[in-house]
Write a protein that holds these residues in place. Sequence first.
Motif, PDB file in Angstrom:
ATOM      1  N   THR A  77       0.711 -21.118  31.821  1.00 25.37           N
ATOM      2  CA  THR A  77       1.632 -20.710  30.764  1.00 25.37           C
ATOM      3  C   THR A  77       1.801 -19.196  30.812  1.00 25.37           C
ATOM      4  O   THR A  77       0.886 -18.480  31.227  1.00 25.37           O
ATOM      5  CB  THR A  77       1.105 -21.090  29.367  1.00 25.37           C
ATOM      6  OG1 THR A  77      -0.169 -20.475  29.170  1.00 25.37           O
ATOM      7  CG2 THR A  77       0.984 -22.578  29.199  1.00 25.37           C
ATOM      8  N   PRO A  78       2.951 -18.701  30.376  1.00 34.51           N
ATOM      9  CA  PRO A  78       3.121 -17.256  30.287  1.00 34.51           C
ATOM     10  C   PRO A  78       2.166 -16.696  29.231  1.00 34.51           C
ATOM     11  O   PRO A  78       2.045 -17.254  28.143  1.00 34.51           O
ATOM     12  CB  PRO A  78       4.565 -17.074  29.829  1.00 34.51           C
ATOM     13  CG  PRO A  78       5.219 -18.389  30.018  1.00 34.51           C
ATOM     14  CD  PRO A  78       4.150 -19.425  29.999  1.00 34.51           C
ATOM     15  N   THR A  79       1.485 -15.638  29.581  1.00 32.50           N
ATOM     16  CA  THR A  79       0.540 -15.009  28.676  1.00 32.50           C
ATOM     17  C   THR A  79       0.900 -13.538  28.528  1.00 32.50           C
ATOM     18  O   THR A  79       1.059 -12.846  29.534  1.00 32.50           O
ATOM     19  CB  THR A  79      -0.901 -15.135  29.221  1.00 32.50           C
ATOM     20  OG1 THR A  79      -1.190 -16.516  29.427  1.00 32.50           O
ATOM     21  CG2 THR A  79      -1.914 -14.538  28.281  1.00 32.50           C
ATOM     22  N   PRO A  80       1.036 -13.055  27.306  1.00 34.44           N
ATOM     23  CA  PRO A  80       1.360 -11.639  27.128  1.00 34.44           C
ATOM     24  C   PRO A  80       0.232 -10.760  27.657  1.00 34.44           C
ATOM     25  O   PRO A  80      -0.946 -11.138  27.609  1.00 34.44           O
ATOM     26  CB  PRO A  80       1.486 -11.477  25.616  1.00 34.44           C
ATOM     27  CG  PRO A  80       1.320 -12.808  25.008  1.00 34.44           C
ATOM     28  CD  PRO A  80       0.878 -13.758  26.049  1.00 34.44           C
ATOM     29  N   ILE A  81       0.611  -9.596  28.167  1.00 37.00           N
ATOM     30  CA  ILE A  81      -0.383  -8.626  28.623  1.00 37.00           C
ATOM     31  C   ILE A  81      -0.192  -7.341  27.829  1.00 37.00           C
ATOM     32  O   ILE A  81       0.882  -7.088  27.267  1.00 37.00           O
ATOM     33  CB  ILE A  81      -0.273  -8.353  30.138  1.00 37.00           C
ATOM     34  CG1 ILE A  81       1.112  -7.840  30.509  1.00 37.00           C
ATOM     35  CG2 ILE A  81      -0.620  -9.599  30.938  1.00 37.00           C
ATOM     36  CD1 ILE A  81       1.254  -7.405  31.948  1.00 37.00           C
ATOM     37  N   SER A  82      -1.223  -6.546  27.818  1.00 35.72           N
ATOM     38  CA  SER A  82      -1.147  -5.291  27.068  1.00 35.72           C
ATOM     39  C   SER A  82      -0.257  -4.288  27.789  1.00 35.72           C
ATOM     40  O   SER A  82      -0.022  -4.394  28.996  1.00 35.72           O
ATOM     41  CB  SER A  82      -2.548  -4.701  26.894  1.00 35.72           C
ATOM     42  OG  SER A  82      -3.038  -4.251  28.142  1.00 35.72           O
ATOM     43  N   ASP A  83       0.207  -3.305  27.046  1.00 39.16           N
ATOM     44  CA  ASP A  83       1.005  -2.238  27.653  1.00 39.16           C
ATOM     45  C   ASP A  83       0.197  -1.496  28.711  1.00 39.16           C
ATOM     46  O   ASP A  83       0.737  -1.108  29.753  1.00 39.16           O
ATOM     47  CB  ASP A  83       1.497  -1.249  26.585  1.00 39.16           C
ATOM     48  CG  ASP A  83       2.575  -1.859  25.694  1.00 39.16           C
ATOM     49  OD1 ASP A  83       3.256  -2.796  26.155  1.00 39.16           O
ATOM     50  OD2 ASP A  83       2.713  -1.393  24.548  1.00 39.16           O
ATOM     51  N   GLU A  84      -1.086  -1.310  28.460  1.00 41.73           N
ATOM     52  CA  GLU A  84      -1.944  -0.620  29.424  1.00 41.73           C
ATOM     53  C   GLU A  84      -2.028  -1.414  30.731  1.00 41.73           C
ATOM     54  O   GLU A  84      -1.907  -0.848  31.823  1.00 41.73           O
ATOM     55  CB  GLU A  84      -3.344  -0.410  28.859  1.00 41.73           C
ATOM     56  CG  GLU A  84      -4.273   0.302  29.817  1.00 41.73           C
ATOM     57  CD  GLU A  84      -5.661   0.503  29.259  1.00 41.73           C
ATOM     58  OE1 GLU A  84      -6.529   0.918  30.039  1.00 41.73           O
ATOM     59  OE2 GLU A  84      -5.889   0.230  28.067  1.00 41.73           O
ATOM     60  N   THR A  85      -2.200  -2.710  30.639  1.00 40.49           N
ATOM     61  CA  THR A  85      -2.250  -3.543  31.844  1.00 40.49           C
ATOM     62  C   THR A  85      -0.928  -3.449  32.598  1.00 40.49           C
ATOM     63  O   THR A  85      -0.903  -3.320  33.811  1.00 40.49           O
ATOM     64  CB  THR A  85      -2.544  -5.004  31.477  1.00 40.49           C
ATOM     65  OG1 THR A  85      -3.812  -5.066  30.809  1.00 40.49           O
ATOM     66  CG2 THR A  85      -2.586  -5.893  32.694  1.00 40.49           C
ATOM     67  N   ARG A  86       0.156  -3.498  31.867  1.00 39.26           N
ATOM     68  CA  ARG A  86       1.481  -3.412  32.479  1.00 39.26           C
ATOM     69  C   ARG A  86       1.654  -2.085  33.220  1.00 39.26           C
ATOM     70  O   ARG A  86       2.189  -2.040  34.322  1.00 39.26           O
ATOM     71  CB  ARG A  86       2.548  -3.565  31.405  1.00 39.26           C
ATOM     72  CG  ARG A  86       3.940  -3.741  31.964  1.00 39.26           C
ATOM     73  CD  ARG A  86       4.922  -4.046  30.884  1.00 39.26           C
ATOM     74  NE  ARG A  86       4.315  -5.016  29.964  1.00 39.26           N
ATOM     75  CZ  ARG A  86       4.827  -5.360  28.820  1.00 39.26           C
ATOM     76  NH1 ARG A  86       5.955  -4.839  28.425  1.00 39.26           N
ATOM     77  NH2 ARG A  86       4.243  -6.227  28.046  1.00 39.26           N
ATOM     78  N   ARG A  87       1.206  -0.982  32.606  1.00 43.34           N
ATOM     79  CA  ARG A  87       1.310   0.328  33.251  1.00 43.34           C
ATOM     80  C   ARG A  87       0.476   0.412  34.511  1.00 43.34           C
ATOM     81  O   ARG A  87       0.824   1.115  35.447  1.00 43.34           O
ATOM     82  CB  ARG A  87       0.869   1.443  32.276  1.00 43.34           C
ATOM     83  CG  ARG A  87       1.897   1.762  31.214  1.00 43.34           C
ATOM     84  CD  ARG A  87       1.505   3.023  30.453  1.00 43.34           C
ATOM     85  NE  ARG A  87       0.231   2.876  29.740  1.00 43.34           N
ATOM     86  CZ  ARG A  87       0.104   2.427  28.513  1.00 43.34           C
ATOM     87  NH1 ARG A  87       1.148   2.048  27.822  1.00 43.34           N
ATOM     88  NH2 ARG A  87      -1.091   2.348  27.942  1.00 43.34           N
ATOM     89  N   ASN A  88      -0.638  -0.307  34.554  1.00 40.61           N
ATOM     90  CA  ASN A  88      -1.556  -0.238  35.690  1.00 40.61           C
ATOM     91  C   ASN A  88      -1.221  -1.230  36.800  1.00 40.61           C
ATOM     92  O   ASN A  88      -1.888  -1.247  37.833  1.00 40.61           O
ATOM     93  CB  ASN A  88      -2.997  -0.435  35.230  1.00 40.61           C
ATOM     94  CG  ASN A  88      -3.482   0.722  34.397  1.00 40.61           C
ATOM     95  OD1 ASN A  88      -3.120   1.867  34.634  1.00 40.61           O
ATOM     96  ND2 ASN A  88      -4.279   0.425  33.397  1.00 40.61           N
ATOM     97  N   MET A  89      -0.226  -2.058  36.592  1.00 38.79           N
ATOM     98  CA  MET A  89       0.133  -3.036  37.617  1.00 38.79           C
ATOM     99  C   MET A  89       0.679  -2.326  38.858  1.00 38.79           C
ATOM    100  O   MET A  89       1.415  -1.361  38.756  1.00 38.79           O
ATOM    101  CB  MET A  89       1.166  -4.026  37.081  1.00 38.79           C
ATOM    102  CG  MET A  89       0.590  -4.948  36.030  1.00 38.79           C
ATOM    103  SD  MET A  89       1.793  -6.089  35.376  1.00 38.79           S
ATOM    104  CE  MET A  89       1.901  -7.231  36.725  1.00 38.79           C
ATOM    105  N   GLY A  90       0.267  -2.791  39.984  1.00 41.48           N
ATOM    106  CA  GLY A  90       0.759  -2.236  41.249  1.00 41.48           C
ATOM    107  C   GLY A  90       0.027  -0.997  41.702  1.00 41.48           C
ATOM    108  O   GLY A  90       0.405  -0.374  42.684  1.00 41.48           O
ATOM    109  N   LYS A  91      -1.028  -0.626  41.006  1.00 44.93           N
ATOM    110  CA  LYS A  91      -1.793   0.564  41.424  1.00 44.93           C
ATOM    111  C   LYS A  91      -2.891   0.185  42.376  1.00 44.93           C
ATOM    112  O   LYS A  91      -3.401  -0.844  42.401  1.00 44.93           O
ATOM    113  CB  LYS A  91      -2.387   1.271  40.209  1.00 44.93           C
ATOM    114  CG  LYS A  91      -1.330   1.955  39.387  1.00 44.93           C
ATOM    115  CD  LYS A  91      -1.957   2.742  38.298  1.00 44.93           C
ATOM    116  CE  LYS A  91      -0.899   3.468  37.482  1.00 44.93           C
ATOM    117  NZ  LYS A  91      -1.451   4.256  36.427  1.00 44.93           N
TER     118      LYS A  91
END
Length: 80
Positions: free
Chosen positions: A66-80
């Motif tokens: 299921t789609p699960t919301p992620i935090s803004d911090e996790t989103r900013r760190n994606m792809g690093k």
Amino acid sequence: MNNWDRENGIAQFVRNRRKKAKLTQVELSDFTGVGLRFVRELEQGKPNLMSDKVNQVLLFFGHTLTPTPISDETRRNMGK
């Protein structure tokens, strides 16, 4: 095994649930109708598996993707 993540949430969930149920990978494969290779790759964290097959395995344990919301911090760190 480039970019495989054995510690990803789905890999850990399936591996832990399978072991808790005292099933081998072969038995889980038989019960769920997916191939043994798929079960092994799922538990090893292969990044590009077919979602319908992942759901076949998860449904055996009473869960589904299921789609699960992620935090803004996790989103900013994606792809690093």
